[in-house]
Design an enzyme around this catalytic site. Structure first.
Site, PDB file in Angstrom:
ATOM      1  N   ASP A   1     -59.887   7.884  46.109  1.00 11.36           N
ATOM      2  CA  ASP A   1     -58.783   7.313  45.341  1.00 11.36           C
ATOM      3  C   ASP A   1     -57.464   7.876  45.839  1.00 11.36           C
ATOM      4  OD1 ASP A   1     -60.622   5.940  43.832  1.00 11.36           O
ATOM      5  OD2 ASP A   1     -60.657   7.409  42.211  1.00 11.36           O
TER       6      ASP A   1
ATOM      7  N   ASP B   1     -56.962  13.789  33.532  1.00 10.89           N
ATOM      8  CA  ASP B   1     -57.798  14.264  32.431  1.00 10.89           C
ATOM      9  C   ASP B   1     -58.140  15.750  32.547  1.00 10.89           C
ATOM     10  OD1 ASP B   1     -59.411  13.819  34.643  1.00 10.89           O
ATOM     11  OD2 ASP B   1     -60.716  12.365  33.658  1.00 10.89           O
TER      12      ASP B   1
ATOM     13  N   ASP C   1     -66.408   7.786  46.567  1.00  7.33           N
ATOM     14  CA  ASP C   1     -65.268   6.920  46.877  1.00  7.33           C
ATOM     15  C   ASP C   1     -64.019   7.782  47.003  1.00  7.33           C
ATOM     16  OD1 ASP C   1     -64.566   7.510  44.204  1.00  7.33           O
ATOM     17  OD2 ASP C   1     -65.625   5.729  43.498  1.00  7.33           O
TER      18      ASP C   1
END
Length: 444
Positions: free
Chosen positions: A76, A156, A74
């Site tokens: 983002d 992260d 996907d």
């Protein structure tokens, strides 16, 4: 795979002026990301946001995968537009999420996720409507917006803090993510203790990426995991179910499982299984878990169908048998009654950690009960069992158990293997022969 990245860094650190402002900008001729590899819908969203005067970038895993020559699952996007502003621009947009507001832009089956730049919590003290932490430090609400620089630091891992611009096709690296990709290192941004407490699922993501990308966990990133692993108990069991599928059913399940055991994370997800490991109560349990994970990885690599119900059925077969024996001794109930009680008890306890949906536990129950039924093949029973919708899954578990337990189970698995693939006439003969053998045994 890393030749492109190596070439990047031969040129990166000549850009001293860019380093002073906190990022390295890599022009199109110095990186391997092509627009042909990017979703057309993602490019549409980027261009429209840019035309409306907003900053917008592809970010995260899709950039990482493109650099590594993999196909992203996907795409983002991150922007300085708020979710409400994004919704005004796109009619096919819906806002989701409570912990952090996101905009989902729908293009048929494809969803482009758009997030607003995350900001610094330090400048938002007292505004509990946009930011909130638990006593353990976990972020409960995170609607704090900021700049792209703040957003990069809030990511992260360094390898996920890479931003691609559709305006000039440049790549921005704020945290040395490309260098870590080159070295094959997974590194958390910021203090690992704080970042894991903010979201304990990051510990699972760390080992998942290490297995998936065949990379090493940087020592400072790895050090707190064993001590902080119990924080996963604060995560909703429904979320941990989704994470468990990513860990075990994306093609690197066996490698991930070994890392989960190494960092004391497996026992947080599957405490029932870990107890049997610790007590050495069942030598077959570890073997069947390793086998089912290797088989799952093989099926994914060969584009074959998989079902999490079968994986969990294999995981919990021996714990259910252990519980059945304990119930028989304690209550004096018949084996079959104790077996049914054991299924309920094991599932009830496990679902406190990982909320396995009823649609899967129903299938798991069928697979387990067929293990007992497949021993009784006389009369019409074998034909009825063969017609059961979950026969094939039950047979696969029987075959796996036979390869581990050996003995009579091997003969049983061999019989069912022949029975399911032979003609109807031969099946009738096989059942009659079995009846004769049983009668002889009864006479003796």
């Amino acid at each position: 795979m890393f030749k492109q990245v190596t070439r990047f860094y031969q040129k990166f650190f000549r850009h001293e002026e860019q380093q002073k402002v906190g990022y390295v900008s890599i022009p199109r001729n110095e990186h391997n990301i092509s627009r042909k590899e990017i979703s057309e819908n993602a490019l549409k969203v980027l261009h429209r946001l840019n035309k409306q005067g907003y900053e917008a970038y592809l970010v995260g895993g899709c950039i990482r995968d493109l650099i590594l020559g993999k196909t992203p699952k996907d795409f983002d996007i991150t922007t300085n537009a708020t979710p409400e502003q994004v919704q005004k621009i796109f009619r096919n947009c819906r806002l989701v999420g409570r912990r952090f507001r996101l905009a989902h832009i729908m293009f048929g089956k494809e969803i482009i996720e758009v997030a607003t730049f995350r900001g610094d919590h330090g400048s938002q003290e007292g505004k509990t409507n946009i930011s909130k932490r638990s006593q353990s430090g976990m972020l409960l609400r995170d609607n704090v917006y900021g700049t792209i620089e703040q957003d990069a630091i809030r990511r992260d891992f360094t390898m996920n803090a890479l931003y691609y611009s559709a305006n000039d096709f440049t790549l921005r690296d704020y945290c040395g993510g490309l260098k870590d990709l080159q070295k094959g290192i997974i590194r958390l941004i910021g203090d690992p203790q704080t970042r894991y407490r903010e979201d304990p699922v990051r510990m699972l993501r760390t080992v998942r990426f290490a297995a998936k990308l065949n990379m090493k966990i940087e020592p400072t990133t790895a050090e707190p995991i064993r001590d902080l692993a119990p924080l996963l108990k604060n995560i909703p069991s429904a979320r941990l179910f989704d994470e468990s599928l990513k860990l075990l059913q994306t093609g690197n399940g066996y490698k991930t499982y070994k890392l989960l055991r190494e960092y004391n994370l497996f026992e947080q997800l599957f405490p029932i299984i870990e107890r049997l490991f610790a007590n050495n109560q069942n030598g077959y349990l570890e073997k069947i878990i390793e086998q089912v994970l290797k088989n799952t990885d093989y099926r994914i690599a060969n584009n074959k169908r998989i079902n999490p119900a079968f994986l969990f059925a294999a995981f919990f077969w021996y714990p259910i048998m252990e519980q059945t024996q304990a119930t028989c001794v304690e209550s004096g109930l018949p084996f079959h009654d104790s077996f049914s009680m054991a299924i309920n008890e094991v599932l009830s306890e496990q679902c406190k950690n990982i909320a396995i949906p009823r649609r899967l536990t129903t299938i798991m129950g069928d697979i387990w009960r067929l293990q007992l039924r497949m021993k009784k093949r006389d009369g019409k029973r074998a034909f009825v069992i063969l017609e059961h919708p979950k026969f094939r899954a039950a047979y696969d578990l029987l075959e796996m158990r036979a390869s581990i337990e050996k003995g009579e189970l091997l003969e049983l698995a061999k019989w069912w293997d022949e029975f399911q693939y032979t003609s109807v006439e031969k099946r009738i003969v096989m059942v009659k022969q079995l009846s004769k053998i049983n009668k002889r045994k009864m006479k003796r």
